[in-house]
Write a protein that holds these residues in place. Structure first.
Motif, mmCIF file in Angstrom:
data_model
loop_
_atom_site.group_PDB
_atom_site.id
_atom_site.type_symbol
_atom_site.label_atom_id
_atom_site.label_comp_id
_atom_site.label_asym_id
_atom_site.label_seq_id
_atom_site.Cartn_x
_atom_site.Cartn_y
_atom_site.Cartn_z
ATOM 1 N N PRO A 9 0.830 -1.217 0.000
ATOM 2 C CA PRO A 9 0.000 0.000 0.000
ATOM 3 C C PRO A 9 0.859 1.261 0.000
ATOM 4 O O PRO A 9 1.998 1.252 0.489
ATOM 5 C CB PRO A 9 -0.773 -0.100 1.314
ATOM 6 C CG PRO A 9 -0.617 -1.495 1.784
ATOM 7 C CD PRO A 9 0.666 -2.004 1.208
ATOM 8 N N PHE A 10 0.309 2.325 -0.529
ATOM 9 C CA PHE A 10 0.910 3.647 -0.428
ATOM 10 C C PHE A 10 0.217 4.383 0.710
ATOM 11 O O PHE A 10 -0.988 4.215 0.910
ATOM 12 C CB PHE A 10 0.727 4.446 -1.724
ATOM 13 C CG PHE A 10 1.652 4.025 -2.817
ATOM 14 C CD1 PHE A 10 2.894 4.622 -2.959
ATOM 15 C CD2 PHE A 10 1.288 3.025 -3.694
ATOM 16 C CE1 PHE A 10 3.763 4.223 -3.959
ATOM 17 C CE2 PHE A 10 2.146 2.615 -4.702
ATOM 18 C CZ PHE A 10 3.389 3.213 -4.832
ATOM 19 N N VAL A 11 0.981 5.210 1.436
ATOM 20 C CA VAL A 11 0.398 6.006 2.514
ATOM 21 C C VAL A 11 0.045 7.375 1.955
ATOM 22 O O VAL A 11 0.889 8.081 1.405
ATOM 23 C CB VAL A 11 1.359 6.161 3.710
ATOM 24 C CG1 VAL A 11 0.739 7.055 4.783
ATOM 25 C CG2 VAL A 11 1.728 4.808 4.284
ATOM 26 N N GLY A 12 -1.231 7.725 2.106
ATOM 27 C CA GLY A 12 -1.708 9.042 1.732
ATOM 28 C C GLY A 12 -2.116 9.790 2.990
ATOM 29 O O GLY A 12 -2.530 9.180 3.980
ATOM 30 N N VAL A 13 -1.980 11.101 2.958
ATOM 31 C CA VAL A 13 -2.359 11.942 4.097
ATOM 32 C C VAL A 13 -3.313 13.011 3.600
ATOM 33 O O VAL A 13 -3.181 13.510 2.491
ATOM 34 C CB VAL A 13 -1.115 12.576 4.763
ATOM 35 C CG1 VAL A 13 -0.284 11.523 5.469
ATOM 36 C CG2 VAL A 13 -0.247 13.314 3.742
ATOM 37 N N GLY A 14 -4.304 13.327 4.428
ATOM 38 C CA GLY A 14 -5.277 14.341 4.047
ATOM 39 C C GLY A 14 -5.679 15.161 5.251
ATOM 40 O O GLY A 14 -5.430 14.768 6.393
ATOM 41 N N VAL A 15 -6.307 16.290 4.957
ATOM 42 C CA VAL A 15 -6.710 17.179 6.048
ATOM 43 C C VAL A 15 -8.040 17.846 5.706
ATOM 44 O O VAL A 15 -8.229 18.351 4.611
ATOM 45 C CB VAL A 15 -5.598 18.209 6.379
ATOM 46 C CG1 VAL A 15 -5.254 19.072 5.194
ATOM 47 C CG2 VAL A 15 -5.934 19.032 7.576
ATOM 48 N N VAL A 16 -8.968 17.769 6.668
ATOM 49 C CA VAL A 16 -10.240 18.468 6.587
ATOM 50 C C VAL A 16 -10.026 19.785 7.320
ATOM 51 O O VAL A 16 -9.837 19.796 8.533
ATOM 52 C CB VAL A 16 -11.382 17.665 7.228
ATOM 53 C CG1 VAL A 16 -12.686 18.464 7.182
ATOM 54 C CG2 VAL A 16 -11.540 16.317 6.548
ATOM 55 N N VAL A 17 -10.023 20.884 6.569
ATOM 56 C CA VAL A 17 -9.732 22.193 7.144
ATOM 57 C C VAL A 17 -11.029 23.001 7.234
ATOM 58 O O VAL A 17 -11.758 23.133 6.250
ATOM 59 C CB VAL A 17 -8.722 22.981 6.287
ATOM 60 C CG1 VAL A 17 -8.415 24.335 6.915
ATOM 61 C CG2 VAL A 17 -7.452 22.184 6.098
ATOM 62 N N PHE A 18 -11.262 23.543 8.429
ATOM 63 C CA PHE A 18 -12.429 24.387 8.658
ATOM 64 C C PHE A 18 -12.003 25.830 8.852
ATOM 65 O O PHE A 18 -10.958 26.105 9.441
ATOM 66 C CB PHE A 18 -13.194 23.933 9.901
ATOM 67 C CG PHE A 18 -13.843 22.588 9.745
ATOM 68 C CD1 PHE A 18 -14.991 22.441 8.981
ATOM 69 C CD2 PHE A 18 -13.303 21.468 10.364
ATOM 70 C CE1 PHE A 18 -15.593 21.201 8.840
ATOM 71 C CE2 PHE A 18 -13.898 20.232 10.227
ATOM 72 C CZ PHE A 18 -15.043 20.094 9.466
ATOM 73 N N ARG A 19 -12.823 26.724 8.354
ATOM 74 C CA ARG A 19 -12.694 28.165 8.600
ATOM 75 C C ARG A 19 -14.102 28.654 8.907
ATOM 76 O O ARG A 19 -14.925 28.797 8.001
ATOM 77 C CB ARG A 19 -12.115 28.877 7.378
ATOM 78 C CG ARG A 19 -11.887 30.368 7.622
ATOM 79 C CD ARG A 19 -11.345 31.066 6.408
ATOM 80 N NE ARG A 19 -12.425 31.151 5.405
ATOM 81 C CZ ARG A 19 -12.296 31.706 4.209
ATOM 82 N NH1 ARG A 19 -11.135 32.189 3.822
ATOM 83 N NH2 ARG A 19 -13.320 31.755 3.379
ATOM 84 N N GLY A 20 -14.370 28.835 10.187
ATOM 85 C CA GLY A 20 -15.734 29.196 10.576
ATOM 86 C C GLY A 20 -16.683 28.078 10.213
ATOM 87 O O GLY A 20 -16.480 26.927 10.591
ATOM 88 N N ASP A 21 -17.711 28.419 9.427
ATOM 89 C CA ASP A 21 -18.710 27.432 9.012
ATOM 90 C C ASP A 21 -18.436 26.855 7.630
ATOM 91 O O ASP A 21 -19.322 26.254 7.012
ATOM 92 C CB ASP A 21 -20.107 28.062 9.024
ATOM 93 C CG ASP A 21 -20.561 28.398 10.430
ATOM 94 O OD1 ASP A 21 -20.170 27.668 11.367
ATOM 95 O OD2 ASP A 21 -21.307 29.379 10.598
ATOM 96 N N ASP A 22 -17.213 27.025 7.138
ATOM 97 C CA ASP A 22 -16.834 26.510 5.820
ATOM 98 C C ASP A 22 -15.771 25.428 5.941
ATOM 99 O O ASP A 22 -14.981 25.415 6.890
ATOM 100 C CB ASP A 22 -16.272 27.634 4.939
ATOM 101 C CG ASP A 22 -17.308 28.687 4.575
ATOM 102 O OD1 ASP A 22 -18.511 28.369 4.600
ATOM 103 O OD2 ASP A 22 -16.897 29.820 4.274
ATOM 104 N N VAL A 23 -15.755 24.544 4.952
ATOM 105 C CA VAL A 23 -14.741 23.500 4.841
ATOM 106 C C VAL A 23 -14.035 23.691 3.495
ATOM 107 O O VAL A 23 -14.657 24.103 2.509
ATOM 108 C CB VAL A 23 -15.354 22.089 4.975
ATOM 109 C CG1 VAL A 23 -16.343 21.791 3.863
ATOM 110 C CG2 VAL A 23 -14.281 21.023 5.068
#
Length: 152
Positions: A9-23
């Motif tokens: 497998p390959f390792v992937g990284v991700g991020v859910v970024v919030f700014r106030g009420d937005d993603v």
């Protein structure tokens, strides 16, 4: 190593970024996921932690900096061909973060990056696992003791 029909497998990284009420969402600009909407992320590099890789990918893809506030989940993304052989295999490590600085501008392999109201995010994202990760990240933000939007 080739990503099609890999030995591991390959390792992937991700991020859910919030700014106030937005993603923050990105539309991929290159195959294999050309034109699909997702969270910012990519491959972890040798010598960096998963969190460092997630923040690096975020900056490369969107010009945004953020502060990671937690680990959301580890997701197995396995795609098989018609014969049942594994064509792609990624282990995805996804974090939740709060925006700190920067204006969203596409870079790297991203065609478009956009702040989207959290309530509308699921209309952009097709993959059920990404939708689930975004929902889980939102729940983590509002859990007792969690840092709220804008917390440092």
């Amino acid at each position: 190593m080739n990503r099609d029909y890999p030995d591991r497998p390959f390792v992937g990284v991700g991020v859910v970024v919030f700014r106030g009420d937005d993603v923050l969402l990105v539309q991929r600009g290159k195959p294999p996921r050309l034109n699909t909407w997702s969270i910012p992320g990519g491959a972890q590099h040798v010598g960096e932690t998963a969190a460092e890789g997630a923040l690096r990918e975020l900056l490369e893809e969107t010009s945004i900096t953020a502060e990671i506030v937690g680990l959301i989940d580890v997701v197995d993304a396995i795609t098989r061909d018609e014969a049942g052989r594994v064509r792609f295999h990624y282990t995805l490590v996804d974090y939740v973060a709060e925006w700190r600085a920067g204006t969203a501008m596409p870079g790297d392999d991203v065609a478009v990056c956009r702040w989207v109201p959290i309530a509308a995010a699921e209309t952009y994202v097709a993959w059920p696992e990404t939708r689930r990760v975004i929902r889980r990240a939102q729940a983590m933000r509002h859990a007792p003791g969690a840092p709220g939007p804008g917390a440092r």
